[in-house]
Design a protein around this motif. Structure first.
Motif, PDB file in Angstrom:
ATOM      1  N   LYS A  83       0.877  -1.164   0.000  1.00 20.75           N
ATOM      2  CA  LYS A  83       0.000   0.000   0.000  1.00 20.75           C
ATOM      3  C   LYS A  83       0.923   1.224   0.000  1.00 20.75           C
ATOM      4  O   LYS A  83       1.811   1.320   0.847  1.00 20.75           O
ATOM      5  N   VAL A  84       0.742   2.117  -0.973  1.00 13.25           N
ATOM      6  CA  VAL A  84       1.628   3.279  -1.068  1.00 13.25           C
ATOM      7  C   VAL A  84       0.859   4.558  -0.729  1.00 13.25           C
ATOM      8  O   VAL A  84      -0.180   4.842  -1.325  1.00 13.25           O
ATOM      9  N   ILE A  85       1.392   5.306   0.227  1.00 11.46           N
ATOM     10  CA  ILE A  85       0.807   6.603   0.582  1.00 11.46           C
ATOM     11  C   ILE A  85       1.731   7.682   0.016  1.00 11.46           C
ATOM     12  O   ILE A  85       2.918   7.705   0.335  1.00 11.46           O
ATOM     13  N   ALA A  86       1.190   8.550  -0.841  1.00 15.38           N
ATOM     14  CA  ALA A  86       2.017   9.613  -1.418  1.00 15.38           C
ATOM     15  C   ALA A  86       1.573  10.969  -0.885  1.00 15.38           C
ATOM     16  O   ALA A  86       0.392  11.162  -0.564  1.00 15.38           O
ATOM     17  N   ILE A  87       2.528  11.886  -0.773  1.00 14.50           N
ATOM     18  CA  ILE A  87       2.181  13.289  -0.501  1.00 14.50           C
ATOM     19  C   ILE A  87       2.669  14.055  -1.725  1.00 14.50           C
ATOM     20  O   ILE A  87       3.862  14.080  -2.012  1.00 14.50           O
ATOM     21  N   ASP A  88       1.755  14.621  -2.475  1.00 20.42           N
ATOM     22  CA  ASP A  88       2.134  15.277  -3.729  1.00 20.42           C
ATOM     23  C   ASP A  88       1.144  16.398  -4.031  1.00 20.42           C
ATOM     24  O   ASP A  88      -0.068  16.166  -4.096  1.00 20.42           O
ATOM     25  N   LEU A  89       1.687  17.600  -4.208  1.00 18.71           N
ATOM     26  CA  LEU A  89       0.818  18.749  -4.486  1.00 18.71           C
ATOM     27  C   LEU A  89       0.172  18.686  -5.863  1.00 18.71           C
ATOM     28  O   LEU A  89      -0.821  19.368  -6.118  1.00 18.71           O
ATOM     29  N   ASN A  90       0.730  17.860  -6.727  1.00 17.68           N
ATOM     30  CA  ASN A  90       0.182  17.765  -8.084  1.00 17.68           C
ATOM     31  C   ASN A  90      -0.775  16.561  -8.190  1.00 17.68           C
ATOM     32  O   ASN A  90      -0.325  15.424  -8.285  1.00 17.68           O
ATOM     33  N   SER A 113      -1.902   4.353  -3.564  1.00 15.59           N
ATOM     34  CA  SER A 113      -3.135   3.818  -2.970  1.00 15.59           C
ATOM     35  C   SER A 113      -3.879   4.924  -2.222  1.00 15.59           C
ATOM     36  O   SER A 113      -5.103   4.975  -2.217  1.00 15.59           O
ATOM     37  N   ILE A 114      -3.106   5.800  -1.575  1.00 16.66           N
ATOM     38  CA  ILE A 114      -3.685   6.950  -0.868  1.00 16.66           C
ATOM     39  C   ILE A 114      -2.812   8.156  -1.215  1.00 16.66           C
ATOM     40  O   ILE A 114      -1.602   8.131  -0.991  1.00 16.66           O
ATOM     41  N   THR A 115      -3.426   9.203  -1.786  1.00 14.89           N
ATOM     42  CA  THR A 115      -2.646  10.388  -2.153  1.00 14.89           C
ATOM     43  C   THR A 115      -3.096  11.582  -1.324  1.00 14.89           C
ATOM     44  O   THR A 115      -4.268  11.967  -1.363  1.00 14.89           O
ATOM     45  N   ILE A 116      -2.144  12.163  -0.614  1.00 18.06           N
ATOM     46  CA  ILE A 116      -2.435  13.387   0.142  1.00 18.06           C
ATOM     47  C   ILE A 116      -1.993  14.559  -0.742  1.00 18.06           C
ATOM     48  O   ILE A 116      -0.795  14.781  -0.937  1.00 18.06           O
ATOM     49  N   VAL A 117      -2.960  15.271  -1.315  1.00 18.90           N
ATOM     50  CA  VAL A 117      -2.620  16.405  -2.179  1.00 18.90           C
ATOM     51  C   VAL A 117      -2.444  17.636  -1.287  1.00 18.90           C
ATOM     52  O   VAL A 117      -3.386  18.375  -0.997  1.00 18.90           O
ATOM     53  N   ASP A 118      -1.234  17.791  -0.808  1.00 19.66           N
ATOM     54  CA  ASP A 118      -0.932  18.881   0.120  1.00 19.66           C
ATOM     55  C   ASP A 118       0.583  19.061   0.165  1.00 19.66           C
ATOM     56  O   ASP A 118       1.334  18.190  -0.297  1.00 19.66           O
ATOM     57  N   ASN A 119       1.004  20.177   0.751  1.00 19.86           N
ATOM     58  CA  ASN A 119       2.431  20.439   0.913  1.00 19.86           C
ATOM     59  C   ASN A 119       2.977  19.578   2.057  1.00 19.86           C
ATOM     60  O   ASN A 119       2.341  19.514   3.117  1.00 19.86           O
ATOM     61  N   VAL A 120       4.123  18.946   1.880  1.00 16.88           N
ATOM     62  CA  VAL A 120       4.688  18.123   2.972  1.00 16.88           C
ATOM     63  C   VAL A 120       4.831  18.935   4.251  1.00 16.88           C
ATOM     64  O   VAL A 120       4.673  18.392   5.347  1.00 16.88           O
ATOM     65  N   VAL A 121       5.089  20.219   4.089  1.00 14.89           N
ATOM     66  CA  VAL A 121       5.272  21.090   5.253  1.00 14.89           C
ATOM     67  C   VAL A 121       3.998  21.147   6.113  1.00 14.89           C
ATOM     68  O   VAL A 121       4.054  21.195   7.332  1.00 14.89           O
TER      69      VAL A 121
END
Ligand code: PTJ
Length: 263
Positions: free
Chosen positions: A179-186, A196-204
Motif C-alpha cells: 500500500k503506497v501513501i504519497a504526498i504530492d501537491l500535483n 493507494s492513498i494520495t495526500i494532495v498537500d504540501n509536505v510542510v
C-alpha cells in the motif's frame, strides 16, 4: 546559509523561508539540484489549491493514518526534499506509528545518503535504514537508483509512505503488493494517480497533521481504522482536489480583479 534576510512582514515570508531552507540544504548536500526544480512545480500547484490543507487532503490524511496504524511493517521513505522540509515530523511520525525510516533517493550518492541520515539523526531518529551497503536489495523491474532498498525496510514493508515521489517507483511498489501513501501537491502526477492513498498537500503542512491524526487514531479501535480505510476511494478523492482547483480558478476569473498570486 544564503545570507538573505526575509522581512517578516513580506507577504510571501513563509514561502520564502521554505525556499531558503531548501537552498541551505542544497548547499549542505541534502537536496538534489533537481529537488529545487521539483519544489517550484509543487509551489505552482500550491497556489492553485490556495496554499491550505483542503478537505480532500484531510480525508486522505485520515486514511493514511489508518493505513499506517493497521500496517504490520510500515516504512517512511525519505528523500532530499522531505529531509530538508520535514525531518522532525518524519521522526515524530515514525515514533507515533511505530514505523521505520529509510533513505531512498532518485539521485543517489553516498554523500547525500549520509547527509540525510545525519539530518534525521539530529532530528532524533534512532535508526535510519537504506544507507550505503544497507540498501542491498532491489525492487524488481525498476531501473532508477530508487530500486535499491533495504531488506529490513521497504523490501518487506506492507505500507510505504513516499512523500515527493516519482511515478515509476510508486507503480513498482504497488505491483509488489504494497500500500503506497504519497504526498504530492500535483493531483495529476503519475505518483498521485498510482498511489493507494494520495495526500494532495504540501509536505510542510501534511506531515504535522499526519502525526497529529496518527496520535488521535491510536486511541480508536482497529475496527474503526479498518472502516476508515474501506470508505476511502483515492480516485474520488483526487477528483475532489481537481474540483477545488477548478472552482477556485472559476471564482477568481469571475471576480476578475484584485487577484494577487503572491510574488
Ligand atoms: O532527493 P532525490 O534524489 O530522491 O530527488 C528528489 C526529487 C524531488 C528531485 C525527485 O523525486 C523528482 O524528480 O521528483 P519529481 O518527479 O519532480 O516529483 C516531485 C513531485 O513532488 C511533483 O509532483 C511536485 O509537484 C511535488 N512537490 C514538490 N514540492 C512539494 C511537492 N509535494 C508536496 N509538498 C512539497 N513541498
Amino acid at each position: 546559509m544564503t545570507n538573505v534576510e526575509i522581512p517578516p512582514e513580506h507577504p510571501r515570508a513563509e514561502s520564502l523561508k521554505i525556499r531558503e531552507k531548501l537552498i541551505e540544504n542544497y548547499v549542505n548536500g541534502v537536496v538534489a539540484s533537481a529537488g529545487l526544480i521539483a519544489h517550484g512545480r509543487g509551489e505552482a500547484f500550491d497556489y492553485l489549491l490556495g496554499e491550505r490543507t483542503t478537505e480532500p487532503a484531510l480525508k486522505a490524511i485520515k486514511a493514511a493514518a489508518a493505513a499506517l496504524l493497521t500496517a504490520e511493517r510500515p516504512v517512511i521513505s525519505v528523500n532530499g526534499n522531505t529531509a530538508a522540509l520535514a525531518a522532525e515530523d518524519t521522526v515524530k511520525l515514525a515514533k507515533a506509528a511505530d514505523a521505520k525510516i529509510e533513505v531512498n533517493l532518485f539521485y543517489r550518492s553516498i554523500e547525500r545518503e549520509t547527509a540525510i541520515k545525519r539530518l534525521l539523526e539530529k532530528a532524533g531518529a534512532a535508526e535510519v535504514l537504506g544507507v550505503g551497503e544497507d540498501a542491498s536489495a532491489r525492487i524488481p523491474e525498476l531501473t532508477s537508483e530508487r530500486r535499491r532498498v533495504d531488506p529490513r525496510g521497504i523490501l518487506i514493508a506492507d505500507v510505504v509512505l513516499v512523500p515527493l515521489e516519482d511515478g515509476d517507483r510508486t507503480e513498482a511498489l504497488v505491483r509488489m503488493g504494497k500500500k503506497v501513501i504519497a504526498i504530492d501537491l500535483n493531483p495529476l502526477s503519475r505518483t498521485a494517480q498510482k498511489a493507494s492513498i494520495t495526500i494532495v498537500d504540501n509536505v510542510v503542512r501534511a506531515m504535522p497533521k499526519l502525526v497529529e491524526t496518527v496520535k488521535k487514531l491510536k486511541m480508536e479501535s482497529l475496527d474503526k481504522r479498518r472502516k476508515i480505510l474501506l470508505q476511502f476511494d483515492n480516485h474520488r478523492n483526487l477528483a475532489e482536489s481537481l474540483n477545488i482547483i477548478r472552482e477556485r480558478l472559476s471564482k477568481l476569473a469571475e471576480e476578475g480583479k484584485n487577484i494577487v498570486f503572491g510574488k
